[in-house]
Scaffold this active site. Structure first.
Site, PDB file in Angstrom:
ATOM      1  N   GLU A   1      -5.112   2.568  -3.606  1.00  0.00           N
ATOM      2  CA  GLU A   1      -3.642   2.572  -3.650  1.00  0.00           C
ATOM      3  C   GLU A   1      -3.096   1.250  -3.125  1.00  0.00           C
ATOM      4  O   GLU A   1      -1.944   1.159  -2.727  1.00  0.00           O
ATOM      5  CB  GLU A   1      -3.083   3.735  -2.826  1.00  0.00           C
ATOM      6  CG  GLU A   1      -3.352   3.670  -1.351  1.00  0.00           C
ATOM      7  CD  GLU A   1      -4.676   4.318  -0.938  1.00  0.00           C
ATOM      8  OE1 GLU A   1      -4.841   4.635   0.229  1.00  0.00           O
ATOM      9  OE2 GLU A   1      -5.553   4.488  -1.810  1.00  0.00           O
TER      10      GLU A   1
ATOM     11  N   ASP B   1       0.853  -1.180   0.000  1.00  0.00           N
ATOM     12  CA  ASP B   1       0.000   0.000   0.000  1.00  0.00           C
ATOM     13  C   ASP B   1       0.900   1.244   0.000  1.00  0.00           C
ATOM     14  O   ASP B   1       1.907   1.295   0.710  1.00  0.00           O
ATOM     15  CB  ASP B   1      -0.888  -0.025   1.260  1.00  0.00           C
ATOM     16  CG  ASP B   1      -1.910   1.097   1.252  1.00  0.00           C
ATOM     17  OD1 ASP B   1      -3.034   0.821   0.850  1.00  0.00           O
ATOM     18  OD2 ASP B   1      -1.562   2.222   1.649  1.00  0.00           O
TER      19      ASP B   1
END
Length: 517
Positions: A432, A389
């Site tokens: 993301e 991430d």
């Protein structure tokens, strides 16, 4: 001996009529077959898009629920100001982890908001709210779309466009199972609108197509402006619901080709059972057939005149233009079918590929992972699962704009392609968030590769308005036992990713092979 004129006229009429009749029959048969084939191909394409939208909405809700459940396990009732501040910081971190969160707060058992993101509604009494009441009575609660009067006044003071939210809440419990409060969140409904826009982009090759999202109460939540906030007045045919597509007459009297999917409650999801309807006017869906029919009509007319001319010139001889007619019509059908096949392949690619980065999406990740899992079982080779991430990605979007954020995501995808092999799976599974499945790698090997990736990506500069910045990433790495389900492996890797975030980000946390086996 010359053939009498009246006989020539008779032959002219007989041959012309026979040629015209034959052309009509062949045209009718071929266009009918083409109609069935095109209806099936377009219908399956619409159903595929509906299923993809359904999957993305369901997975999005499940991911947010997992966020809340993970955070809830880390929370305990505050006993002093310091613990109160720690609880507030944890709530803020969860709030900043995903753009679509409009509000997150933790309450006590009486429904008083103890802490909340940006102190919105802090101290308010929410005991009468469904998300609070339901979370006290069950493991979690996912509500349907609704407005929120208090948040509307705070978050939308201008009142330009009414805000709508989806509630996700979980009970807060002590280690001995006593409920001491509720962790609740409101998701901005724009999240679902983004899913719809991405799906609409994949339907550019099918003009006039609409996507309708229908609530559990049969209200149209998303769709054409004339239908939004209206009840779904058209009752869907059982055939549409049973096989996912069919031709349906709408309440406006028009015929549509419809693709259908529904989010149903399961062991992983108990929440609103939204319906997704993807529809295209039948005349647009069958436009290739209309073109084919006109072309066949002109060919049939030419054949009829050819027959008539042959009958006039040689009254006793029979021409054979049927094969040419049939061949040309079959070629037209093949060409049209090939065009539709190519469009269907393009739709399939869009349904399994992230449109921004070009990586596989979450649905394709599960499909490809099943093949790696079966291969690993047969050959006894190791597998590793990585959840990574981007750190503080919301700040990148807020400071440099979403276009710059997209550029960062694309750059990470390109780095993933450079660093990993074609046999590895690299997928974008969230805003993301990226998931990797490394073929033939232990957790230790995978961690080294991810650290190399992290160092290379962090060293890559980005520029916006003459300002340079870099972006780091955090990752969790586990060895995946092929006997274990991918969902469990992803959950384990996600917990390690959360530990990496807790350690201050910009790091890789890996579990040993022995610990995960």
């Amino acid at each position: 001996m010359l053939v009498p004129v009246n006989l020539k006229i008779r032959w002219f009429m007989i041959y012309a009529g026979f040629g015209l009749l034959l052309s009509i029959i062949i045209t009718a048969i071929l266009t009918q077959a083409a109609t069935r084939q095109i209806q099936q191909q377009v219908g399956l394409s619409l159903a595929n898009v509906a299923q993809q939208v359904s999957y993305q909405l369901e997975r999005g809700m499940i991911e947010r629920l997992r966020d809340m459940q993970t955070a809830a396990r880390l929370m305990s009732p505050p006993q002093n100001a310091q613990e109160q501040e720690q609880l507030a910081n944890l709530v803020s971190e969860v709030f900043e982890s995903y753009d679509a969160y409009a509000w997150i707060g933790a309450t006590d058992a009486d429904g008083r908001v103890l802490v909340s993101a940006n102190d919105v509604l802090k101290g308010a009494d929410v005991s009468a709210r469904p998300w609070f009441e339901q979370a006290l009575q069950q493991p979690y609660y996912i509500g349907d779309v609704h407005g929120a009067l208090l948040l509307e006044k705070i978050l939308n003071p201008e009142g330009n466009e009414p805000l709508r939210f989806v509630d996700v809440s979980v009970p807060l419990q002590t280690p001995d199972g006593q409920v001491w409060g509720v962790l609740g969140s409101h998701l901005n409904w724009q999240w679902a609108e983004q899913v719809e826009r991405r799906a609409m982009a994949s339907l550019q090759s099918l003009p006039g197509t609409d996507i309708l999202l229908v609530s559990s109460e049969n209200q149209i939540l998303l769709g054409p402006d004339s239908l939004q906030e209206q009840p779904l007045a058209t009752q869907l045919n059982p055939q549409v619901i049973a096989r996912g597509w069919d031709v349906q007459e709408w309440i406006d009297g028009n015929q549509y080709l419809i693709g259908y999917a529904k989010i149903k409650s399961s062991s992983d999801y108990r929440g609103p059972e939204w319906q997704i309807i993807v529809r295209q006017p039948i005349e647009l869906a069958l436009h290739p057939v209309s073109e084919l029919r006109w072309q066949a009509a002109w060919i049939g007319l030419a054949v009829a005149l050819t027959f008539a001319l042959i009958g006039w010139i040689s009254a006793g001889r029979i021409a054979r233009p049927f094969a040419d007619l049939s061949g040309r019509l079959e070629q037209e059908v093949k060409e049209r079918t090939e065009q539709l096949r190519e469009k269907n392949q393009a739709l399939k690619k869009l349904a399994t590929t992230d449109s921004l980065t070009g990586l596989v999406n979450r649905r394709a990740l599960f499909t490809q992972a099943e093949k790696l899992q079966a291969q690993a079982k047969r050959h006894g080779q190791p597998l590793a699962v990585v959840m990574l991430d981007l750190d503080h990605f919301k700040q990148v979007n807020d400071r440099y704009g979403h276009a710059m954020g997209d550029e960062v995501l694309v750059a990470l995808a390109e780095e993933l392609r450079r660093q990993f092999r074609d046999t590895d799976i690299c997928a974008r599974t969230g805003g993301e968030e990226f998931t990797l499945i490394l073929d033939g790698s232990s957790a230790a090997d995978a961690a080294k590769k991810v650290e190399q990736l992290s160092a290379a990506f962090k060293g890559q500069p980005f520029t916006s308005d003459n300002e340079q910045f870099s972006v780091s990433l955090s990752a969790g790495v586990i060895a995946w036992d092929p006997q274990q389900s991918l969902d469990k492996a992803l959950d384990a890797a996600d917990k390690l990713l959360y530990q990496a975030k807790q350690k201050g980000r910009d790091c890789v946390v890996a579990a040993s092979d022995s610990a995960e086996s």
